[in-house]
Enzyme design. Structure first.
Site, PDB file in Angstrom:
ATOM      1  N   PHE A 120      -3.793 -70.975  -2.105  1.00 53.83           N
ATOM      2  CA  PHE A 120      -3.815 -69.342  -1.669  1.00 53.83           C
ATOM      3  C   PHE A 120      -4.168 -69.472  -1.113  1.00 53.83           C
ATOM      4  O   PHE A 120      -5.567 -69.014  -0.457  1.00 53.83           O
ATOM      5  CB  PHE A 120      -4.579 -68.533  -3.122  1.00 53.83           C
ATOM      6  CG  PHE A 120      -4.181 -67.445  -3.581  1.00 53.83           C
ATOM      7  CD1 PHE A 120      -3.389 -67.289  -3.739  1.00 53.83           C
ATOM      8  CD2 PHE A 120      -5.809 -67.065  -2.957  1.00 53.83           C
ATOM      9  CE1 PHE A 120      -3.221 -65.537  -4.379  1.00 53.83           C
ATOM     10  CE2 PHE A 120      -5.070 -65.254  -3.091  1.00 53.83           C
ATOM     11  CZ  PHE A 120      -4.519 -64.314  -3.841  1.00 53.83           C
TER      12      PHE A 120
ATOM     13  N   ASP B 259     -10.210 -72.233   5.564  1.00 54.22           N
ATOM     14  CA  ASP B 259     -10.178 -70.927   3.974  1.00 54.22           C
ATOM     15  C   ASP B 259     -11.078 -71.515   3.451  1.00 54.22           C
ATOM     16  O   ASP B 259     -11.536 -71.869   2.476  1.00 54.22           O
ATOM     17  CB  ASP B 259      -8.902 -70.552   3.712  1.00 54.22           C
ATOM     18  CG  ASP B 259      -8.782 -69.385   2.632  1.00 54.22           C
ATOM     19  OD1 ASP B 259      -9.781 -68.739   1.974  1.00 54.22           O
ATOM     20  OD2 ASP B 259      -8.041 -69.197   2.343  1.00 54.22           O
TER      21      ASP B 259
ATOM     22  N   THR C  33      -7.795 -50.076  12.409  1.00 50.80           N
ATOM     23  CA  THR C  33      -9.071 -48.684  12.705  1.00 50.80           C
ATOM     24  C   THR C  33     -10.269 -49.103  12.308  1.00 50.80           C
ATOM     25  O   THR C  33     -11.306 -49.128  13.382  1.00 50.80           O
ATOM     26  CB  THR C  33      -8.726 -48.102  11.920  1.00 50.80           C
ATOM     27  OG1 THR C  33      -7.481 -47.793  11.923  1.00 50.80           O
ATOM     28  CG2 THR C  33      -9.751 -46.833  11.860  1.00 50.80           C
TER      29      THR C  33
END
Length: 495
Positions: free
Chosen positions: A213, A319, A374
């Protein structure tokens, strides 16, 4: 025992649990959490009437179906979460493994009242364009205090999914940069990418592992393979998936067989890299496949992966979104592997509070704005991380995790011995542990029952219960859990 009778017994203090001897509880160098509850308190069904009313109200606005109950965070303390009905639960799930140093930690409350925090909260910057004056110092005092060995750069992001997503982009850009020999982009590359065509939009892939995952954004979802419901109806890239080792337990009794399993998996990885019809630019792997069922491999397997990636010029992403920040007894789970060279990229989120990935200069894009958004993270989360790291060091929380994890594992083996065939495959490092039950239904039954005894837990994979306590969880808290887990097994399996 029916749930209504159970609640009645709890409220009248007549519910007796087997007592794991308090004299045998080990001590740790970690001080007690100030102002913490002494034990769970259960007054109602869970979810209780107020939670049910809020679920019904929320249902008119958004999907509430995954909610366990509504929490009262102002009333939560340390390792205990409060719900809106006044129930106090020992939290071993911790917001899906994302709370490091306890609810309403006094040091975080103190820091949050400072001018630095107030300014960061009300003046949120676009960090890539207009970073605040203290941003370099904040990076040095937070992210770089715990940077993995060999990685001296950090990319800040918003969540685990976007950390992995941006890591994939970094891998692809690095791959193409090496391929073109560092030369400038060609006019053809610049024009073709605007049409989603080669050579500007190259056909490349990330190799992941079955049952892994890595998130739910488009790129990460193509590498996520833990549950079908996560992927249904969503277009996905045609990227390869290798078999992750399915080890047999106890490990010491199956060493030869497990080595053969890992060798076969390594051979499959190398074969996929060599033969997949879309060139493999990188691989991504979890140190422990958490969502997929707490699936483990030995350091030998990960050392082999690193050798294969180096041999074929493929980037290695580790990960550590769920495994990072100390839950295995080391700050990064991949520290257990003793690699000859570090991973190329390590991603993080959850207990780190902030999200992003570590890398070195080779993975910095050739131009600005190429790996960008952003916000580029959130200074408030970096400020929070700064405090958390200080607490980990000051209160010896990694030592605490090792001692507490050993006590939890011993207790699980003790209870499992009395229920042969029911509690299976006890495994893990530190407090990052898991057990299996014969079926998903049996697992879910246990989780539901122990919640009524005041313990919040979560499942993973098809039939596993995962333990994800905070770093401040101590053997005394585990003693409370073991008593209630033993009672749960008695109630469900011994008439």
């Amino acid at each position: 025992m029916s749930s209504s009778r159970l609640i009645k017994c709890l409220s009248s203090n007549n519910y007796i649990v087997r007592s794991f001897s308090k004299s045998s509880i080990p001590t740790t160098p970690t001080p007690d959490f100030p102002g913490e509850y002494k034990e769970p308190i259960v007054k109602t069904q869970i979810p209780g009437p107020q939670s049910k009313a809020l679920i019904e109200r929320l249902n008119k606005l958004q999907d509430p179906r995954a909610a366990h109950f509504f929490a009262d965070y102002a009333n939560s303390r340390g390792n205990y979460i409060s719900d809106v009905d006044g129930n106090i639960l020992l939290d071993l799930y911790c917001q899906i493994a994302s709370i490091p140093i306890g609810y309403n930690n006094p040091e975080l409350i103190k820091a949050a009242k400072s001018d630095r925090w107030v300014s960061a909260i009300i003046n949120r910057p676009s960090l890539g364009v207009l970073p605040p004056k203290d941003w370099p110092a904040l990076i040095e005092n937070s992210f770089m205090q715990v940077s993995p060995k060999g990685l001296n750069q950090v990319f800040t992001a918003m969540c685990g999914s976007c950390a992995n997503e941006c890591a994939y982009k970094a891998v692809f850009m690095h791959y193409q940069h090496v391929k073109r020999g560092g030369k400038p982009f060609t006019p053809e590359e610049l024009s073709s990418c605007m049409k989603n065509q080669e050579p500007g939009s190259p056909s490349l892939s990330i190799l992941s592992f079955k049952k892994g995952f890595h998130g739910r954004t488009f790129g990460t979802l193509s590498t996520t393979r833990s549950k079908a419901i996560h992927k249904l109806d969503i277009p996905a890239f045609d990227w390869p998936a290798a078999t992750f080792p399915d080890l047999k337990y106890p490990l010491a009794e199956h060493a030869k067989e497990n080595r053969e399993i890992e060798d076969r998996c390594l051979q499959e990885v190398e074969q996929l890299i060599k033969t997949w019809h879309i060139p493999v630019a990188g691989i991504i792997v979890e140190p422990i496949q958490a969502e997929g069922g707490d699936n483990y491999a030995t350091p030998y397997f990960f050392q082999g992966l690193r050798d294969i990636t180096k041999k074929h010029g493929v980037s290695m992403i580790v990960d550590e979104v769920q495994t990072g920040m100390g839950a295995t007894g080391k700050f990064w789970a991949h520290e257990h592997w003793n690699l000859t060279s570090p991973p190329d990229i390590v991603t993080f989120s959850k207990k780190m509070q902030a999200a992003g990935f570590y890398h070195n200069l080779d993975y910095r894009p050739s131009e600005s704005y190429r790996n960008f958004n952003t916000w580029m993270g959130d200074p408030v989360r970096a400020l929070e991380l700064e405090v958390v790291i200080g607490e980990i060091k000051k209160n010896h929380l990694l030592d605490n995790v090792v001692i507490t994890g050993n006590y939890l594992k011993d207790g699980l083996f003790d209870i499992a011995a009395r229920y042969p065939g029911l509690i299976q495959n006890i495994r893990g490092e530190g407090t990052f542990l898991a057990i299996d039950f014969p079926t998903p239904a049996e697992r879910d039954r246990v989780i539901s029952h122990i919640r009524l005894l005041g313990v919040e837990m979560g499942g993973c994979g098809e039939r596993s219960i995962r333990f994800r306590p905070m770093l401040v969880c101590q053997p005394s808290h585990i003693n409370q859990f073991l008593n209630r887990f033993d009672q749960t097994m008695k109630e469900l399996y011994k008439n």
